[in-house]
Design a protein around this motif. Structure first.
Motif, PDB file in Angstrom:
ATOM      1  N   THR A  96     152.258  93.273  70.703  1.00 51.57           N
ATOM      2  CA  THR A  96     151.087  92.258  71.580  1.00 51.57           C
ATOM      3  C   THR A  96     149.923  92.735  71.482  1.00 51.57           C
ATOM      4  OG1 THR A  96     152.279  93.349  73.432  1.00 51.57           O
ATOM      5  CG2 THR A  96     153.311  91.442  72.571  1.00 51.57           C
ATOM      6  N   ASP A  97     149.922  94.003  71.615  1.00 52.57           N
ATOM      7  CA  ASP A  97     148.138  94.425  71.605  1.00 52.57           C
ATOM      8  C   ASP A  97     148.218  95.999  71.182  1.00 52.57           C
ATOM      9  OD1 ASP A  97     145.572  94.463  72.153  1.00 52.57           O
ATOM     10  OD2 ASP A  97     146.082  94.438  74.595  1.00 52.57           O
ATOM     11  N   ALA A  98     147.081  96.323  71.028  1.00 55.31           N
ATOM     12  CA  ALA A  98     146.884  97.642  70.366  1.00 55.31           C
ATOM     13  C   ALA A  98     145.260  98.206  70.978  1.00 55.31           C
ATOM     14  CB  ALA A  98     146.892  97.906  69.033  1.00 55.31           C
ATOM     15  N   TRP A  99     145.005  99.227  71.320  1.00 52.36           N
ATOM     16  CA  TRP A  99     143.808  99.534  72.000  1.00 52.36           C
ATOM     17  C   TRP A  99     143.440 101.187  71.488  1.00 52.36           C
ATOM     18  CZ3 TRP A  99     147.641  98.182  75.148  1.00 52.36           C
ATOM     19  CH2 TRP A  99     148.192  99.468  76.142  1.00 52.36           C
ATOM     20  N   ASN A 100     142.370 101.475  71.717  1.00 51.08           N
ATOM     21  CA  ASN A 100     141.909 103.021  71.653  1.00 51.08           C
ATOM     22  C   ASN A 100     141.451 103.736  73.080  1.00 51.08           C
ATOM     23  OD1 ASN A 100     140.721 105.566  70.296  1.00 51.08           O
ATOM     24  ND2 ASN A 100     138.915 104.582  71.001  1.00 51.08           N
ATOM     25  N   MET A 101     142.050 104.783  73.265  1.00 57.55           N
ATOM     26  CA  MET A 101     141.541 105.679  74.528  1.00 57.55           C
ATOM     27  C   MET A 101     141.550 107.133  74.137  1.00 57.55           C
ATOM     28  SD  MET A 101     143.776 104.194  77.612  1.00 57.55           S
ATOM     29  CE  MET A 101     142.840 105.128  78.821  1.00 57.55           C
ATOM     30  N   ASP A 102     140.921 107.870  74.945  1.00 59.77           N
ATOM     31  CA  ASP A 102     140.859 109.232  74.756  1.00 59.77           C
ATOM     32  C   ASP A 102     141.210 109.779  76.171  1.00 59.77           C
ATOM     33  OD1 ASP A 102     140.872 112.128  74.071  1.00 59.77           O
ATOM     34  OD2 ASP A 102     138.581 111.997  74.045  1.00 59.77           O
ATOM     35  N   LEU A 103     142.607 109.549  76.436  1.00 62.32           N
ATOM     36  CA  LEU A 103     143.138 109.891  78.156  1.00 62.32           C
ATOM     37  C   LEU A 103     142.914 111.123  78.339  1.00 62.32           C
ATOM     38  CD1 LEU A 103     143.944 107.872  80.123  1.00 62.32           C
ATOM     39  CD2 LEU A 103     146.508 108.381  79.587  1.00 62.32           C
ATOM     40  N   ASP A 104     143.122 112.084  77.393  1.00 66.54           N
ATOM     41  CA  ASP A 104     143.067 113.629  77.848  1.00 66.54           C
ATOM     42  C   ASP A 104     141.671 114.339  77.505  1.00 66.54           C
ATOM     43  OD1 ASP A 104     143.195 113.551  75.034  1.00 66.54           O
ATOM     44  OD2 ASP A 104     145.016 114.676  74.955  1.00 66.54           O
ATOM     45  N   ASN A 105     140.532 113.629  77.269  1.00 70.79           N
ATOM     46  CA  ASN A 105     139.417 113.902  77.311  1.00 70.79           C
ATOM     47  C   ASN A 105     139.198 115.050  76.062  1.00 70.79           C
ATOM     48  OD1 ASN A 105     138.012 111.920  78.757  1.00 70.79           O
ATOM     49  ND2 ASN A 105     138.896 112.923  80.545  1.00 70.79           N
ATOM     50  N   ASP A 106     139.928 114.880  74.903  1.00 78.30           N
ATOM     51  CA  ASP A 106     139.972 115.975  73.984  1.00 78.30           C
ATOM     52  C   ASP A 106     139.055 115.592  72.565  1.00 78.30           C
ATOM     53  OD1 ASP A 106     141.518 114.499  72.649  1.00 78.30           O
ATOM     54  OD2 ASP A 106     143.046 115.990  72.139  1.00 78.30           O
ATOM     55  N   GLY A 107     138.575 114.697  72.810  1.00 74.55           N
ATOM     56  CA  GLY A 107     137.392 114.192  71.782  1.00 74.55           C
ATOM     57  C   GLY A 107     138.263 113.601  70.395  1.00 74.55           C
ATOM     58  N   ASN A 108     139.829 113.420  70.518  1.00 75.47           N
ATOM     59  CA  ASN A 108     140.374 112.854  69.361  1.00 75.47           C
ATOM     60  C   ASN A 108     140.899 111.752  69.829  1.00 75.47           C
ATOM     61  OD1 ASN A 108     140.449 115.353  68.031  1.00 75.47           O
ATOM     62  ND2 ASN A 108     142.200 116.146  69.223  1.00 75.47           N
ATOM     63  N   PRO A 109     140.582 110.531  69.103  1.00 73.15           N
ATOM     64  CA  PRO A 109     141.123 109.164  69.489  1.00 73.15           C
ATOM     65  C   PRO A 109     142.628 109.021  69.653  1.00 73.15           C
ATOM     66  CG  PRO A 109     140.181 109.123  67.355  1.00 73.15           C
ATOM     67  CD  PRO A 109     140.078 110.583  67.827  1.00 73.15           C
TER      68      PRO A 109
END
Length: 200
Positions: A96-109
């Motif tokens: 139904t959906d897809a998105w990009n985040m860097d929740l752990d703020n390590d620079g990796n998408p």
């Protein structure tokens, strides 16, 4: 004078014969071209996510038959570094959906792929792209305590860079009433933790 008439008669006879041959020539058979059925979009789900200029992730689902069974593909294009990778994943559920985040703020998408696993139950598949590979991160299921009064209709949303999940639940004290439950997810060392957000 007779010679001229004789030549004229020959010419007329020759023209008549040519005309007869032209009329009796068979017409070429018509060539029938079968129209092939072209689907407008062969993929049930498609999304192009640009992380930064030149770095894109395309996510698409496929599968014939039931909507809820099939697979999906994650395609990474890094045109700046001339690097292209892909990952194929089986799925049980409708994307139904897809998105990009860097929740752990390590620079990796991180790529979050939302699936409707039952009629009204949502789930997430999470992949981090790091070290030139797609690494799956296990997204936690609701615990038995969190599931109390749960009836589906989950909503995932992002607020101030944080990931949340909310859903209506039946009130334990009065089952005719529903209350909204919201949980916040944090990511550290490729492991999720969950905390309930109490209404203000």
């Amino acid at each position: 004078m007779k010679k001229k008439n004789y030549t004229l008669q020959h010419l007329l006879l020759l023209a008549g014969m040519l005309f007869c041959f032209a009329c009796t020539e068979e017409k070429p058979a018509e060539v029938k071209i079968e129209k092939t059925k072209i689907e407008k979009n062969p993929f049930r789900f498609y999304k192009d996510i640009e992380v930064k200029p030149g770095l894109n992730f395309e996510i698409l689902s496929w599968g014939k038959g039931a909507d809820s069974i099939g697979g999906y593909q994650i395609l990474m294009s890094d045109s700046v570094k001339n690097n292209y990778k892909s990952a194929a994943v089986e799925r049980k559920g409708i994307m139904t959906d897809a998105w990009n985040m860097d929740l752990d703020n390590d620079g990796n998408p991180e790529l979050y792929i939302q699936l409707l696993s039952k009629k009204n139950t949502s789930d997430l598949n999470v992949f981090e792209y790091a070290g030139n590979n797609f690494n799956k991160i296990s997204f936690p299921s609701l615990t038995s305590n969190q599931k109390k009064g749960y009836a589906g209709n989950d909503k995932f949303f992002i607020k101030n860079g944080d990931l949340f999940r909310s859903f209506p639940a039946k009130d334990a004290e009065d089952t005719t009433k529903t209350i909204a439950k919201t949980y916040q997810y944090k990511l550290s060392g490729n492991s999720f933790s969950t905390s309930e957000v109490k209404p203000e």
